[in-house]
Write a protein that holds these residues in place. Structure first.
Motif, PDB file in Angstrom:
ATOM      1  N   PHE A   1       0.829  -1.205   0.000  1.00  0.00           N
ATOM      2  CA  PHE A   1       0.000   0.000   0.000  1.00  0.00           C
ATOM      3  C   PHE A   1       0.865   1.257   0.000  1.00  0.00           C
ATOM      4  CE2 PHE A   1      -3.205  -2.949   2.012  1.00  0.00           C
ATOM      5  CZ  PHE A   1      -3.964  -3.042   0.859  1.00  0.00           C
ATOM      6  N   ARG A   2       2.027   1.181   0.655  1.00  0.00           N
ATOM      7  CA  ARG A   2       2.946   2.324   0.600  1.00  0.00           C
ATOM      8  C   ARG A   2       3.446   2.523  -0.832  1.00  0.00           C
ATOM      9  NH1 ARG A   2       5.676  -0.297   5.131  1.00  0.00           N
ATOM     10  NH2 ARG A   2       4.682   0.333   7.077  1.00  0.00           N
ATOM     11  N   GLN A   3       3.780   1.414  -1.500  1.00  0.00           N
ATOM     12  CA  GLN A   3       4.228   1.492  -2.893  1.00  0.00           C
ATOM     13  C   GLN A   3       3.145   2.093  -3.780  1.00  0.00           C
ATOM     14  OE1 GLN A   3       6.994   0.618  -4.555  1.00  0.00           O
ATOM     15  NE2 GLN A   3       8.251  -0.407  -3.025  1.00  0.00           N
ATOM     16  N   PHE A   4       1.903   1.745  -3.510  1.00  0.00           N
ATOM     17  CA  PHE A   4       0.788   2.248  -4.307  1.00  0.00           C
ATOM     18  C   PHE A   4       0.661   3.764  -4.153  1.00  0.00           C
ATOM     19  CE2 PHE A   4      -3.877   2.908  -4.973  1.00  0.00           C
ATOM     20  CZ  PHE A   4      -3.883   2.591  -6.319  1.00  0.00           C
ATOM     21  N   VAL A   5       0.786   4.246  -2.919  1.00  0.00           N
ATOM     22  CA  VAL A   5       0.710   5.688  -2.666  1.00  0.00           C
ATOM     23  C   VAL A   5       1.869   6.416  -3.350  1.00  0.00           C
ATOM     24  CG1 VAL A   5       0.835   7.472  -0.889  1.00  0.00           C
ATOM     25  CG2 VAL A   5      -0.550   5.437  -0.505  1.00  0.00           C
ATOM     26  N   LEU A   6       3.074   5.829  -3.260  1.00  0.00           N
ATOM     27  CA  LEU A   6       4.236   6.453  -3.901  1.00  0.00           C
ATOM     28  C   LEU A   6       4.065   6.507  -5.418  1.00  0.00           C
ATOM     29  CD1 LEU A   6       7.160   4.841  -1.855  1.00  0.00           C
ATOM     30  CD2 LEU A   6       6.369   7.215  -1.763  1.00  0.00           C
ATOM     31  N   MET A   7       3.485   5.455  -5.986  1.00  0.00           N
ATOM     32  CA  MET A   7       3.248   5.438  -7.426  1.00  0.00           C
ATOM     33  C   MET A   7       2.288   6.551  -7.826  1.00  0.00           C
ATOM     34  SD  MET A   7       1.592   2.457  -9.850  1.00  0.00           S
ATOM     35  CE  MET A   7      -0.079   2.838  -9.278  1.00  0.00           C
ATOM     36  N   LEU A   8       1.216   6.719  -7.039  1.00  0.00           N
ATOM     37  CA  LEU A   8       0.247   7.779  -7.336  1.00  0.00           C
ATOM     38  C   LEU A   8       0.889   9.165  -7.240  1.00  0.00           C
ATOM     39  CD1 LEU A   8      -2.941   6.460  -5.495  1.00  0.00           C
ATOM     40  CD2 LEU A   8      -2.391   6.296  -7.921  1.00  0.00           C
ATOM     41  N   LYS A   9       1.797   9.336  -6.257  1.00  0.00           N
ATOM     42  CA  LYS A   9       2.488  10.616  -6.119  1.00  0.00           C
ATOM     43  C   LYS A   9       3.406  10.863  -7.310  1.00  0.00           C
ATOM     44  CE  LYS A   9       4.138  11.980  -2.215  1.00  0.00           C
ATOM     45  NZ  LYS A   9       4.918  12.024  -0.960  1.00  0.00           N
ATOM     46  N   ASP A  10       4.131   9.822  -7.743  1.00  0.00           N
ATOM     47  CA  ASP A  10       5.041   9.967  -8.884  1.00  0.00           C
ATOM     48  C   ASP A  10       4.279  10.295 -10.162  1.00  0.00           C
ATOM     49  OD1 ASP A  10       7.190   9.446  -7.280  1.00  0.00           O
ATOM     50  OD2 ASP A  10       7.309   7.309  -7.780  1.00  0.00           O
ATOM     51  N   MET A  11       3.070   9.779 -10.270  1.00  0.00           N
ATOM     52  CA  MET A  11       2.250  10.036 -11.461  1.00  0.00           C
ATOM     53  C   MET A  11       1.515  11.366 -11.374  1.00  0.00           C
ATOM     54  SD  MET A  11       0.674   6.189 -11.967  1.00  0.00           S
ATOM     55  CE  MET A  11      -0.312   6.654 -13.403  1.00  0.00           C
ATOM     56  N   GLY A  12       1.641  12.047 -10.229  1.00  0.00           N
ATOM     57  CA  GLY A  12       0.984  13.337 -10.059  1.00  0.00           C
ATOM     58  C   GLY A  12      -0.501  13.250  -9.807  1.00  0.00           C
ATOM     59  N   LEU A  13      -0.982  12.062  -9.415  1.00  0.00           N
ATOM     60  CA  LEU A  13      -2.411  11.890  -9.175  1.00  0.00           C
ATOM     61  C   LEU A  13      -2.819  12.359  -7.776  1.00  0.00           C
ATOM     62  CD1 LEU A  13      -2.919   8.405 -10.856  1.00  0.00           C
ATOM     63  CD2 LEU A  13      -3.410  10.671 -11.802  1.00  0.00           C
ATOM     64  N   ILE A  14      -1.877  12.355  -6.845  1.00  0.00           N
ATOM     65  CA  ILE A  14      -2.125  12.881  -5.500  1.00  0.00           C
ATOM     66  C   ILE A  14      -0.912  13.700  -5.073  1.00  0.00           C
ATOM     67  CG2 ILE A  14      -3.618  10.956  -4.802  1.00  0.00           C
ATOM     68  CD1 ILE A  14      -1.268   9.845  -3.199  1.00  0.00           C
ATOM     69  N   GLU A  15      -1.133  14.609  -4.112  1.00  0.00           N
ATOM     70  CA  GLU A  15      -0.031  15.420  -3.607  1.00  0.00           C
ATOM     71  C   GLU A  15       0.609  14.805  -2.377  1.00  0.00           C
ATOM     72  OE1 GLU A  15      -1.606  19.257  -2.925  1.00  0.00           O
ATOM     73  OE2 GLU A  15      -1.944  19.717  -5.040  1.00  0.00           O
ATOM     74  N   GLY A  16      -0.094  13.860  -1.761  1.00  0.00           N
ATOM     75  CA  GLY A  16       0.462  13.234  -0.567  1.00  0.00           C
ATOM     76  C   GLY A  16       0.319  14.075   0.676  1.00  0.00           C
ATOM     77  N   GLU A  17      -0.538  15.104   0.631  1.00  0.00           N
ATOM     78  CA  GLU A  17      -0.722  15.983   1.781  1.00  0.00           C
ATOM     79  C   GLU A  17      -2.121  15.862   2.378  1.00  0.00           C
ATOM     80  OE1 GLU A  17       0.192  19.827   0.387  1.00  0.00           O
ATOM     81  OE2 GLU A  17       2.327  19.428   0.091  1.00  0.00           O
ATOM     82  N   THR A  18      -2.921  14.956   1.832  1.00  0.00           N
ATOM     83  CA  THR A  18      -4.280  14.768   2.335  1.00  0.00           C
ATOM     84  C   THR A  18      -4.273  13.812   3.512  1.00  0.00           C
ATOM     85  OG1 THR A  18      -5.175  15.094   0.127  1.00  0.00           O
ATOM     86  CG2 THR A  18      -6.612  14.022   1.727  1.00  0.00           C
ATOM     87  N   ILE A  19      -5.013  14.162   4.555  1.00  0.00           N
ATOM     88  CA  ILE A  19      -5.098  13.326   5.742  1.00  0.00           C
ATOM     89  C   ILE A  19      -6.469  12.674   5.785  1.00  0.00           C
ATOM     90  CG2 ILE A  19      -5.026  13.277   8.258  1.00  0.00           C
ATOM     91  CD1 ILE A  19      -3.258  15.722   8.180  1.00  0.00           C
ATOM     92  N   GLY A  20      -6.502  11.354   5.867  1.00  0.00           N
ATOM     93  CA  GLY A  20      -7.763  10.625   5.983  1.00  0.00           C
ATOM     94  C   GLY A  20      -8.016  10.264   7.439  1.00  0.00           C
ATOM     95  N   ILE A  21      -9.117  10.745   8.009  1.00  0.00           N
ATOM     96  CA  ILE A  21      -9.436  10.484   9.414  1.00  0.00           C
ATOM     97  C   ILE A  21     -10.720   9.672   9.482  1.00  0.00           C
ATOM     98  CG2 ILE A  21      -9.812  11.521  11.684  1.00  0.00           C
ATOM     99  CD1 ILE A  21      -8.460  14.019  10.661  1.00  0.00           C
TER     100      ILE A  21
END
Length: 216
Positions: free
Chosen positions: A119-139
Motif C-alpha cells: 500500500f505504501r508502494q501504491f501511494v508512492l506510485m500515485l504521487k510519482d504520477m501526479g495523481l495525489i499530492e500526498g498531503e491529504t489526511i484521511g481520518i
C-alpha cells in the motif's frame, strides 16, 4: 412479437477471456500494478520455490485477488473464494485459478507486513504520477466543518458526553484486542485505541479551558 431470448446454454462457443473484460476495468489496473512490484523485496512468502513438496500459488496471483477484493468491498476469504468461481474479471485476472478460502486467509495472515509495504508502494506510485499530492489526511469517522457551526461549540454536558463515548469505545477495542490472535487485527485495534486516546486528550483540554473560563 416475442420475448428477448438469450444464448443456448448447450451450444459450444469460442470465447476468449480477454474479450470479456472491459479495457478500463479495475482488474487491468491491478494486474499491471502487481506485475511491476518487487514481490521478493516486499517480503512475501513462497517467492522462491522449493524443489520438493506441493507447489504453492504465486504470491502475486493471490495479491491481485486481494486488491480486487479491497476495491469491490469483498473482504471475506469465503466470499473471495466464491467470487473466483463466478466473477469473469477474476477469471481473467487469476488465469482461471480458484484458490480455497483457507489458502486466501493464510496468505493474508502470513503476509501482513508485506501488505503494508504494498500500500505504501501504491501511494508512492500515485504521487510519482501526479495523481495525489500526498498531503491529504484521511481520518476515520470524523468530519471537519469549515464554519463555526453548533458542532464546533462545546458545553460541559457535550464534553462529558464525548468523554464517556470515547471511554466506552476504548473499552470495546481493548476487549477485542484481548480476544484476537491475529497480528493484523491487533495492529488495527491498537491504532484505533491510540486514535481514541488522542481524541480524549483533546476533550480533556477543552474541559479544562471551559472550567477556567467564565463562559458556558
Amino acid at each position: 412479437m416475442d420475448y428477448i431470448v438469450g444464448e443456448n446454454r448447450n451450444q459450444i462457443q469460442m470465447i476468449a477471456l480477454e474479450q470479456l473484460v472491459a479495457p478500463d476495468s479495475w482488474a487491468r489496473v491491478i494486474d499491471l500494478f502487481v506485475d511491476i512490484l518487487p514481490i521478493d523485496e516486499l517480503g512475501f512468502k513462497h517467492v522462491k520455490l522449493q524443489s520438493e513438496g506441493r507447489p504453492p500459488y504465486n504470491p502475486a496471483t493471490l495479491l491481485k485477488l486481494y486488491l480486487y477484493g479491497y476495491k469491490h468491498s469483498i473482504r471475506s476469504s469465503r466470499k473471495l473464494e466464491h467470487s473466483c468461481k463466478v466473477n469473469v474479471e477474476l477469471w481473467w485476472l487469476l488465469g482461471g485459478l480458484m484458490p480455497s478460502f483457507r489458502t486466501i486467509a493464510y496468505f493474508r495472515k502470513n503476509n501482513a507486513e508485506a501488505f503494508r509495504k504494498v500500500f505504501r508502494q501504491f501511494v508512492l506510485m500515485l504521487k510519482d504520477m501526479g495523481l495525489i499530492e500526498g498531503e491529504t489526511i484521511g481520518i476515520d469517522s470524523f468530519k471537519i466543518f469549515a464554519q463555526n457551526s453548533l458542532r464546533n461549540n462545546y458545553t460541559q454536558k457535550k464534553i462529558d458526553r464525548h468523554l464517556e463515548y470515547i471511554d466506552n469505545r476504548i473499552e470495546e477495542f481493548e476487549a477485542a484486542l484481548d480476544k484476537t490472535d491475529k497480528e493484523e487485527e491487533k495492529e488495527l485495534l491498537k491504532s484505533k485505541i491510540k486514535l481514541q486516546q488522542d481524541r480524549r486528550r483533546k476533550y480533556e483540554t477543552l474541559d479544562t479551558e471551559l472550567k477556567n473560563s467564565n463562559d458556558t
